[in-house]
Enzyme design. Structure first.
Site, PDB file in Angstrom:
ATOM      1  N   ASP A  54      18.347   5.309   1.069  1.00 42.87           N
ATOM      2  CA  ASP A  54      17.507   5.079   2.595  1.00 42.87           C
ATOM      3  C   ASP A  54      18.322   3.605   4.155  1.00 42.87           C
ATOM      4  O   ASP A  54      16.779   2.655   3.419  1.00 42.87           O
ATOM      5  CB  ASP A  54      16.250   5.284   2.180  1.00 42.87           C
ATOM      6  CG  ASP A  54      15.040   5.189   3.379  1.00 42.87           C
ATOM      7  OD1 ASP A  54      15.998   5.150   4.119  1.00 42.87           O
ATOM      8  OD2 ASP A  54      13.572   4.919   3.189  1.00 42.87           O
ATOM      9  N   LYS A  81       0.609  -0.632   0.313  1.00 43.43           N
ATOM     10  CA  LYS A  81       0.347  -1.926   1.020  1.00 43.43           C
ATOM     11  C   LYS A  81       0.908  -3.503   0.611  1.00 43.43           C
ATOM     12  O   LYS A  81       1.411  -3.180  -0.655  1.00 43.43           O
ATOM     13  CB  LYS A  81      -0.514  -2.568   1.703  1.00 43.43           C
ATOM     14  CG  LYS A  81      -1.413  -1.730   2.511  1.00 43.43           C
ATOM     15  CD  LYS A  81      -2.713  -1.977   3.044  1.00 43.43           C
ATOM     16  CE  LYS A  81      -3.566  -1.821   3.863  1.00 43.43           C
ATOM     17  NZ  LYS A  81      -4.877  -1.760   3.661  1.00 43.43           N
ATOM     18  N   GLY A  88       3.147  -5.388   5.235  1.00 40.83           N
ATOM     19  CA  GLY A  88       3.799  -3.700   5.503  1.00 40.83           C
ATOM     20  C   GLY A  88       2.805  -3.250   4.896  1.00 40.83           C
ATOM     21  O   GLY A  88       2.597  -3.449   4.549  1.00 40.83           O
ATOM     22  N   PHE A 104       5.002   3.418  -0.688  1.00 39.94           N
ATOM     23  CA  PHE A 104       4.167   2.897  -1.674  1.00 39.94           C
ATOM     24  C   PHE A 104       2.780   2.871  -1.444  1.00 39.94           C
ATOM     25  O   PHE A 104       1.809   2.501  -2.201  1.00 39.94           O
ATOM     26  CB  PHE A 104       4.806   1.720  -2.995  1.00 39.94           C
ATOM     27  CG  PHE A 104       4.608   1.469  -3.720  1.00 39.94           C
ATOM     28  CD1 PHE A 104       4.945   1.876  -5.188  1.00 39.94           C
ATOM     29  CD2 PHE A 104       3.962   0.212  -3.836  1.00 39.94           C
ATOM     30  CE1 PHE A 104       4.867   1.868  -6.027  1.00 39.94           C
ATOM     31  CE2 PHE A 104       3.901  -0.480  -4.649  1.00 39.94           C
ATOM     32  CZ  PHE A 104       4.180   0.299  -6.103  1.00 39.94           C
TER      33      PHE A 104
END
Ligand SMILES: *[C@@H]1O[C@H](CO)[C@@H](O)[C@H](O)[C@H]1NC(C)=O
Ligand SMILES: *[C@@H]1O[C@H](CO)[C@@H](O)[C@H](O)[C@H]1NC(C)=O
Ligand SMILES: *[C@@H]1O[C@H](CO)[C@@H](O)[C@H](O)[C@H]1NC(C)=O
Ligand SMILES: *[C@@H]1O[C@H](CO)[C@@H](O)[C@H](O)[C@H]1NC(C)=O
Ligand SMILES: *[C@@H]1O[C@H](CO)[C@@H](O)[C@H](O)[C@H]1NC(C)=O
Length: 868
Positions: free
Chosen positions: A648, A535, A529, A533
């Site tokens: 979030d 990987k 992913g 920030f």
């Protein structure tokens, strides 16, 4: 003729009544909201707070309102109003000479008119007792990462009928002032007696004559208990998880419904039954238990005496020598061979034990360790240990004050950055929008979608906000690199001095070498992913334990902030439905966070790919995932020391482990409460479009109900299996939230449900689910349910699906299992099998589930064969 005896007894009654009346005046609790106007006000619990003006004299006192309401404040009263003293001032309260009193002081270091809390240093004395000296509420709150602060004292009889409380600004700081937001003075029974002094055989300390400051009060293995839920002494009890040392958190369990807590001769005010009906124990594996101490660590002031009160109640076993353990306080044996049943004589009978230790005044001696370990000498039936509650008090006869705590470098740095960033945001706005749009096709689509949504909303509530730079830039920033360089200093040694001692203590440190080894030198094939920030890599540590490694992009300022916030927050939070942080690595420019690996990825990828539903999840599975995520969020909102707002919530932040257990992740944007730049009302809207609470947009004021709104969108996503924003659809369908609400109103919601669910949902279950989701999307936060109500309603929907004939819900979760390092290697061991069964581990799952899911199977779901 009147009988003189009757007259006399009547007289006596009158005198008695009068005496009672008079005394009841002094023993009535005083609950004062300082600076409150006529009539006072009610707090979130419905308690009435009265104005304080009758009691205060001297000094230049000013009443003022806080300029900013931090979202973590439980209610406006008493925090939003204050009394400010620029010179010495006195409160006088009538008290009974021979009674013990609670004195609670409430502080909310906000900006009041022109008074900046960073200039506030003061002392507080109660008659001859110093409670605070050179006290800075702002520094203390910053260090604790809290917005407000409640101090609780228990004052021994003062031999005076007046309690004189003096607030005095420090004369060592120019322009120093004192302030207070709330004062409670409540008569209390004498709950202290003599206590044994740890490390000195047969020596005791007479606690009756000493004054106390409450340092910690924890409901071990349970949840926050509010003053209203306490057994008459209006105490607050907090969750114990933030204080547990290391990853060995043991298991929490709860008394079965039919077990009654039997106080016998112990007064109920010692602690409420909700303390005694939950507990933490070590787990079910004898070998593992023998190999570790179940340990809690508490930060305390050095050079002082502490009384540790431990609450016990065994509501499961009933025989002597079934569980026997040693209790250590600061590495000294406080109690050898504790046997709760041996003490109480029976199941469900509570008791408590007091131990006093002296904490030295030398470097690094500012911690109090409490540890439990099985005591094998008496050959008990189970090698386990048990604790239901902890209270830690500081004791002194004259001076309870201590130094201000030292905020960690990280906290300070983080705040400076946040402030700098907010100042710059207007300036950067254009760049971010263009950057975001030019970045990719998705970016363009997203911006288009935003414009449509915003445009539509604007029509609905004209003038309530406008599409200006105040909220867009930060969103852009979460997806683009910040312009400034990372400022974290290159530290290559073990540990990070930027982190608070607590976070360091609770987290494992990995070297860069270990990280490289785990991820095959950050091989691209291991990338699972990519976030703001950096990987995220799949990795393997400890010869086979799977982890997810989030590696920061050193270019990104967002990265540094998120990195620090996540360690600070996650290291203190542990819950079955939160992704656990295992450790971190910080070496030179490299920063990594190491998490449990979630084998099944995100909730979203199990619902749809692109714009197409792909889901094979059954309705029951979807409900269970939603319930799990709701529980995780409920814990964030209420379980921790202070409210944590996720900010979030979305289906890509709900991850699934190999058994489809939902875990909430990504706290990089979370808001914990501290906001020392209160003068500067936050105008930063963070979060993801499609999930954003319209009220948050409008009022730019964050509450936990913003998470509830986003979660409502998640619920519709689970039901409809489509993206929350799909710009390729006709205008009214672009936003899932709006489209679903429109369909609900028109009665056509059935048409947009994921086709793979058609005909498979019990209509009652569907109705309950939709009603619940709809409430989450209410325009006003107040109309939305709490996460707790949500959990309940979703469980109800699950129950309607499972038992459509209306049979009662299956037994609810008796055991909330948080253990993460139990191995089942030797589960053929009879002794242990018995222990499992006793802990009714399966009960989190419905009894009606597949028969293969017996308790040991469920247990194996949480097995990490390596331990950590
Ligand atoms: C009481 O407080 C004073 C000042 O902090 C300290 O020196 C003293 O050791 C304390 N006494 C006890 C019994 O803890
Ligand atoms: C107790 O022991 C641990 C580990 O041996 C040590 O790190 C800690 O500092 C000790 N605590 C105290 C208060 O002595
Ligand atoms: C548990 O704590 C005690 C006291 O600090 C210590 O002596 C003992 O070695 C610890 N045991 C384990 C297994 O860590
Ligand atoms: C009380 O103790 C604190 C901290 O130990 C010290 O700074 C302060 O001077 C003491 N105050 C009095 C009145 O003894
Ligand atoms: C008061 O507290 C501040 C902040 O902790 C500290 O820097 C200062 O030295 C203290 N002053 C005194 C006189 O103790």
């Amino acid at each position: 003729m009147h009988d003189p005896n009757v007259l006399i007894s009547l007289l006596c009654t009158l005198v008695l009544l009068h005496a009672l009346h008079a005394s009841s005046k002094d023993s009535d609790p005083l609950i004062l909201g300082c600076g409150l106007g006529e009539g006072g006000g009610k707090d979130g619990d419905g308690r009435q707070w009265l104005p304080d003006n009758k009691y205060v004299s001297g000094g230049n006192s000013i009443t003022s309102k806080a300029s900013f309401q931090d979202p973590s404040l439980l209610s406006e009263v008493p925090y939003m109003s204050a009394r400010i003293f620029t010179s010495e001032a006195t409160y006088k309260f009538p008290v009974q000479t021979d009674k013990r009193y609670w004195l609670r002081l409430h502080f909310y270091p906000s900006v009041y008119d022109s008074y900046d809390p960073s200039n506030s240093y003061f002392s507080v004395t109660a008659n001859e007792v110093t409670l605070l000296s050179n006290f800075s509420a702002a520094i203390t709150c910053q260090a604790l990462s809290q917005a407000y602060l409640d101090r609780e004292y228990s004052l021994a009889p003062l031999n005076s009928d007046t309690l004189t409380l003096v607030f005095k600004p420090s004369d060592k700081h120019n322009g120093a002032f004192a302030f207070v937001n709330g004062i409670q003075l409540i008569q209390m029974p004498e709950i202290f007696d003599s206590a044994s002094l740890v490390g000195y055989n047969d020596q005791t300390v007479d606690a009756k004559s000493l004054h106390f400051q409450t340092m910690f009060r924890l409901n071990v293995g349970g949840q926050y208990i509010s003053p209203n839920q306490d057994s008459g002494l209006s105490r607050m009890w907090y969750d114990d998880t933030p204080y547990i040392y290391g990853a060995a958190t043991g298991v929490t369990n709860q008394a079965a419904k039919d077990v009654k807590i039997d106080y016998q001769s112990m007064p109920q005010y010692i602690a409420p039954s909700s303390i005694y009906s939950t507990s933490r124990s070590m787990g079910n594996n004898k070998d593992i238990n023998m190999g570790y101490n179940l340990t809690w660590i508490f930060q305390v002031d050095p050079n002082s005496m502490y009384l540790t009160r431990l609450h016990f109640c065994d509501y499961y076993y009933s025989k002597v020598n079934q569980i026997v353990f040693d209790i250590f306080v600061n590495n000294q044996t406080a109690q050898a061979q504790a046997d709760v049943i041996g003490w109480t004589g029976g199941k469900g009978v509570p008791t408590y034990k007091d131990y006093v230790v002296y904490v030295q005044d030398s470097v690094g001696e500012d911690q109090l360790w409490l540890a439990l370990h099985p005591a094998p000498d008496t050959k008990p039936e189970f090698y386990d240990a048990l604790l239901n509650g902890v209270e830690i008090f500081k004791l002194n006869d004259t001076n309870l004050s201590g130094p201000n705590p030292q905020p960690s470098d990280m906290m300070v740095e983080h705040e400076v950055k946040e402030r700098k960033f907010e100042d710059k945001e207007t300036h950067y706005s254009k760049t971010f929008v263009i950057g975001g749009a030019a970045g990719s096709v998705v970016g363009v689509a997203l911006v288009a979608a935003i414009c449509i949504v915003v445009h539509k909303r604007k029509k609905r509530s004209p003038g309530s906000y406008s599409l200006n730079s105040s909220w867009l830039p930060l969103y852009g920033n979460t997806h683009t690199s910040g312009n400034s360089k990372s400022t974290i200093s290159g530290k290559s040694t073990v540990g990070s001095s930027n982190l608070s001692a607590m976070a360091q203590g609770l987290c494992r440190y990995f070297s860069l070498q270990e990280m490289k080894q785990a991820t095959k030198n950050f091989d691209e094939s291991n990338v699972i992913g990519v976030g703001g920030f950096g990987k995220v890599y799949k990795g393997v540590i400890d010869n086979g334990f799977k982890v997810a490694v989030k590696r920061s992009n050193p270019q990104s300022e967002q990265g540094v902030n998120e990195f620090q916030t996540e360690i600070e927050m996650l290291s203190k939070l542990r819950h079955k439905h939160l992704v656990s942080l295992i450790g971190f690595c910080e070496e030179g420019e490299e920063m990594c966070l190491v998490y449990d690996f979630m084998a099944l990825g995100t909730m979203r990828e199990h619902l749809y790919k692109g714009n197409k539903p792909t889901s094979t999840l059954s309705w029951k599975q979807r409900l269970e995932i939603c319930i799990g995520a709701a529980r995780g969020l409920h814990y964030l909102h209420t379980g921790a020391k202070y409210t944590i707002i996720h900010r979030d919530v979305k289906t890509t932040n709900i991850l699934l482990d190999e058994n489809f257990v939902a875990k909430v992740s990504d706290f990089g944007l979370s808001k914990t409460g501290p906001n020392m730049n209160q003068g500067h009302v936050s105008t930063v809207v963070k979060g993801s479009f499609g999930y954003l609470d319209p009220e948050y947009f409008r009022r730019q004021q964050l509450t936990e109900k913003s998470d509830v709104y986003s979660f409502g969108v998640v619920l519709f996503e689970a039901l409809c299996a489509r993206p929350v924003l799909n710009p390729s659809l006709p205008k009214e369908q672009v936003s899932l939230a709006e489209w679903a609400m429109l369909c609900k109103r028109k009665g056509t919601l059935e048409d947009i449900i994921d086709p793979s669910l058609k005909g498979k949902i019990n209509p009652e279950s569907l109705k309950k689910f939709i009603d619940t989701a709809e409430k989450c999307l209410s325009d006003h936060g107040l109309d939305r349910p709490s996460m707790n109500d949500l959990c309940w309603n979703l469980e109800f929907a699950l129950n309607l699906q499972e038992n459509p004939d209306g049979s009662p819900p299956s037994s609810s979760h008796v055991v909330e299992c948080e253990l993460e390092e139990v191995s089942l290697k030797d589960h053929n061991n009879d002794e242990m099998a018995a222990h499992y069964k006793n802990l009714s581990l399966g009960s989190e799952h419905d009894d009606s589930q597949e028969s293969s899911e017996n308790s040991t199977d469920i247990f194996s779901q949480i097995v990490n064969p390596k331990g950590r």
